[in-house]
Design an enzyme around this catalytic site. Sequence first.
Site, PDB file in Angstrom:
ATOM      1  N   PRO A   1      27.667  16.230  27.754  1.00 30.60           N
ATOM      2  CA  PRO A   1      26.261  16.152  27.357  1.00 30.60           C
ATOM      3  C   PRO A   1      25.498  15.113  28.175  1.00 30.60           C
ATOM      4  CG  PRO A   1      27.719  15.386  25.586  1.00 30.60           C
ATOM      5  CD  PRO A   1      28.588  15.903  26.670  1.00 30.60           C
TER       6      PRO A   1
ATOM      7  N   THR B   1      25.913  10.705  29.162  1.00 38.27           N
ATOM      8  CA  THR B   1      27.240  10.175  28.890  1.00 38.27           C
ATOM      9  C   THR B   1      27.806   9.417  30.092  1.00 38.27           C
ATOM     10  OG1 THR B   1      28.003  12.398  29.361  1.00 38.27           O
ATOM     11  CG2 THR B   1      27.978  11.734  27.061  1.00 38.27           C
TER      12      THR B   1
ATOM     13  N   HIS C   1      34.876  20.681   5.775  1.00 31.77           N
ATOM     14  CA  HIS C   1      34.996  21.869   6.612  1.00 31.77           C
ATOM     15  C   HIS C   1      35.936  21.612   7.800  1.00 31.77           C
ATOM     16  CE1 HIS C   1      33.159  25.568   8.449  1.00 31.77           C
ATOM     17  NE2 HIS C   1      33.629  24.988   9.529  1.00 31.77           N
ATOM     18  N   GLU C   2      35.694  20.518   8.499  1.00 33.17           N
ATOM     19  CA  GLU C   2      36.504  20.242   9.692  1.00 33.17           C
ATOM     20  C   GLU C   2      37.944  19.899   9.327  1.00 33.17           C
ATOM     21  OE1 GLU C   2      35.354  21.219  12.323  1.00 33.17           O
ATOM     22  OE2 GLU C   2      33.254  21.341  11.719  1.00 33.17           O
TER      23      GLU C   2
ATOM     24  N   ASP D   1      32.488  30.237  13.348  1.00 29.35           N
ATOM     25  CA  ASP D   1      33.893  30.551  13.075  1.00 29.35           C
ATOM     26  C   ASP D   1      34.043  32.045  12.832  1.00 29.35           C
ATOM     27  OD1 ASP D   1      34.402  27.858  13.079  1.00 29.35           O
ATOM     28  OD2 ASP D   1      34.303  27.660  10.908  1.00 29.35           O
TER      29      ASP D   1
HETATM   30  P1  ADP Z   1      24.393  11.587  32.797  1.00 26.45           P
HETATM   31  O1  ADP Z   1      24.439  11.701  34.271  1.00 26.45           O
HETATM   32  O2  ADP Z   1      25.707  11.922  32.139  1.00 26.45           O
HETATM   33  O3  ADP Z   1      23.258  12.318  32.149  1.00 26.45           O
HETATM   34  P2  ADP Z   1      23.820   8.866  33.386  1.00 26.45           P
HETATM   35  O4  ADP Z   1      24.995   8.503  34.187  1.00 26.45           O
HETATM   36  O5  ADP Z   1      22.583   9.187  34.132  1.00 26.45           O
HETATM   37  O6  ADP Z   1      24.170  10.058  32.408  1.00 26.45           O
HETATM   38  O7  ADP Z   1      23.533   7.706  32.342  1.00 26.45           O
HETATM   39  C1  ADP Z   1      22.268   7.097  32.206  1.00 26.45           C
HETATM   40  C2  ADP Z   1      22.411   5.615  31.940  1.00 26.45           C
HETATM   41  O8  ADP Z   1      23.037   5.392  30.678  1.00 26.45           O
HETATM   42  C3  ADP Z   1      23.301   4.929  32.934  1.00 26.45           C
HETATM   43  O9  ADP Z   1      22.586   4.514  34.047  1.00 26.45           O
HETATM   44  C4  ADP Z   1      23.852   3.762  32.134  1.00 26.45           C
HETATM   45  O10 ADP Z   1      22.935   2.699  32.108  1.00 26.45           O
HETATM   46  C5  ADP Z   1      23.945   4.315  30.748  1.00 26.45           C
HETATM   47  N1  ADP Z   1      25.301   4.832  30.478  1.00 26.45           N
HETATM   48  C6  ADP Z   1      25.625   6.115  30.223  1.00 26.45           C
HETATM   49  N2  ADP Z   1      26.947   6.248  29.994  1.00 26.45           N
HETATM   50  C7  ADP Z   1      27.481   5.027  30.149  1.00 26.45           C
HETATM   51  C8  ADP Z   1      28.810   4.516  30.064  1.00 26.45           C
HETATM   52  N3  ADP Z   1      29.849   5.312  29.778  1.00 26.45           N
HETATM   53  N4  ADP Z   1      28.997   3.196  30.268  1.00 26.45           N
HETATM   54  C9  ADP Z   1      27.958   2.398  30.550  1.00 26.45           C
HETATM   55  N5  ADP Z   1      26.690   2.809  30.648  1.00 26.45           N
HETATM   56  C10 ADP Z   1      26.435   4.110  30.446  1.00 26.45           C
HETATM   57 ZN    ZN Z   2      34.266  25.714  11.348  1.00 28.41          ZN
END
Ligand code: ADP
Ligand code: ZN
Length: 636
Positions: A206, A209, A426-427, A508
């Site tokens: 997502p 992340t 549920h889970e 499901d």
């Molecule tokens: P994506 O590319 O998955 O959409 P990004 O890498 O662009 O997410 O994340 C945006 C900002 O959120 C990063 O620049 C960082 O500041 C913060 N961030 C996101 N995930 C992390 C993580 N796992 N550890 C530290 N900072 C994070």
């Molecule tokens: Zn289910």
Amino acid sequence: MSSSSPPDPAATTAPGAGNTGPSSSAPAPEVRPAFSLGGQQGTPSYSQLLQDIKTGRVESLELSPGQRLVTATFKDGKTRQVPIFSDNQQLLRTAEQAKVPLSVRDERRDDAMAGLVTNGLLVILLIAGLTLLVRRSAQVANKALGFGRSQPRLQEEGAIAVRFEDVAGITEAKEELQEVVTFLRTPERFTSIGARIPKGVLLVGPPGTGKTLLARAIAGEAGVPFFSMAATEFVEMFVGVGASRVRDLFRKAKAKAPCIIFIDEIDAVGRQRGAGIGGGNDEREQTLNQLLTEMDGFEDNSGVILLAATNRLDVLDTALLRPGRFDRRISVDLPDRAGREEILSVHARTRPLAAEVSLADWARRTPGFSGADLANLLNEAAILTARRQKSQVDDQAIGDALERITMGLAAAPLQDSAKKRLIAYHEIGHALLTTLVPHADKLDKVTLLPRAGGVGGFARTMPDEDILDSGLISKAYLRARLVVALGGRAAEIVVFGPSEVTQGASSDLQLVRRICRDMVLRYGFSSLGPLALEEEGEEVFLGRDWIRSSPHTSVRTGNRIDEQVRKLAVEALEKAVAVLTPRRELIDELVNRLIELETIDGDSFRSLVETYEERGSAVAAQTGGKADVEAAQVGV
Ligand code: ADP
Ligand code: ZN
């Protein structure tokens, strides 16, 4: 708001889900989601942007009418380009309501005409923008073919300060990518023994992340140049432009090898070709074809490593996932409680915290937050602190910032509530059955973390490696899968009663239907006998299902098929209820535990269940009763 036909959740996670077996009932790592929270699954980035504007995450907007793009600068400093429709009234209105400053790019000088734009002016700007678009399209075409703009962003070696230590909470992904760093640093170590390093790595997860961050960290660690581009930037309104941009990108990268190319939102060009309804898109297909050609064209170990990010593995063209292309997939999930604490401490490094602040507590209070959300939280808190002219970020500031962020969130992360308990039951139903029923897949984890897809929680299973390798699916295995798939509904029946069941099980039930139909129609696993009533490979993707006719079956057979399908499903539900009913106490225990921890991994879950079952059989042995023990050995 609701997204049409949600993709098969089984295909959204995990390696190999897309093409391991002949059909949807083939073993595949699987996420069983529940309870649509009305979320953002499959939302095009345009509506995501509107949402972000509404929730106050966007700092400013810049409209490029000629390119039909809007560049959003987010409060966390990130910028993102989003293609817009020609009718972008909605965007203007939303920006106006949220008081987000909007400027229009003057493309003749190709620099930004900055400045705040207020109410009345917006409409004029829109009209001006559209006129510009129409009048200058020919000129734009010429320029675009010469790569007028949208150059890949290049960062030279040494320019990237991001390191692995800046990426927190996604340890597995980091470990997997460590190898890539080693390769970029000392390729000889691999080439001398004939090892082939994957050229393409797909980061699946997502938004927010840390996929981009991870890619930059690799470049930073290895000290190599970093080229990045969003796939949306390839796709222009003129056929051929995207393809030439791809060519250009690879040419530049090869000249700088070893280096990293990062393509964000690859699904924008990488969607399945010629599938679905509504026909193809020439420009997108050409761009995709060019990308495939380029990937095949550069040799193994040439030192160019292509990283791409997507949230939608399920829609990607399978050609992209073949060996030699993006053959390595790494899933980057939302962080759990411990992960969130780590991420918070990374972002607290540059911000003085008051002594009272416990990041562990804040991690507890931010279920469902992505890394970007957490970074944003601390940033907002720092802004509030500055505004209050304090020198340390305190609990008050973080609390206020949290309020500000969550109030507006479309799918607010679930706090403890009756709804959360229901999802937990549920889970746990799924998780418990997959643990108890022989032949069923192994539980990987069960979690209550809401996903970006608008899902309240899920129980993820991993298929047995033997089954995966052999590709052989037994009848017992499929019947076990049916029981597990109905486990959520069964738990609701056992705990809340048959009249209190919810629609949370709808996905499901779709899975159940597919498995049952496969069993009857394709594998001859029913009393209709050993007949394939359907050709292999007939059922593939979206729209095709709709136009298919069934030449192999008569009406009478059709009815009997329906009957068999129903019978399989009903039997599976009965079995699920029979396993869960004598274990009410265990279910309650597990639900409480899940609500407390949010995520329980497979091993811990199994040991909890084992302890309970042993206790149960000890009691049974003492009292001479055997009911519980027998129930533990439900055959399917
Ligand atoms: P994506 O590319 O998955 O959409 P990004 O890498 O662009 O997410 O994340 C945006 C900002 O959120 C990063 O620049 C960082 O500041 C913060 N961030 C996101 N995930 C992390 C993580 N796992 N550890 C530290 N900072 C994070
Ligand atoms: Zn289910």
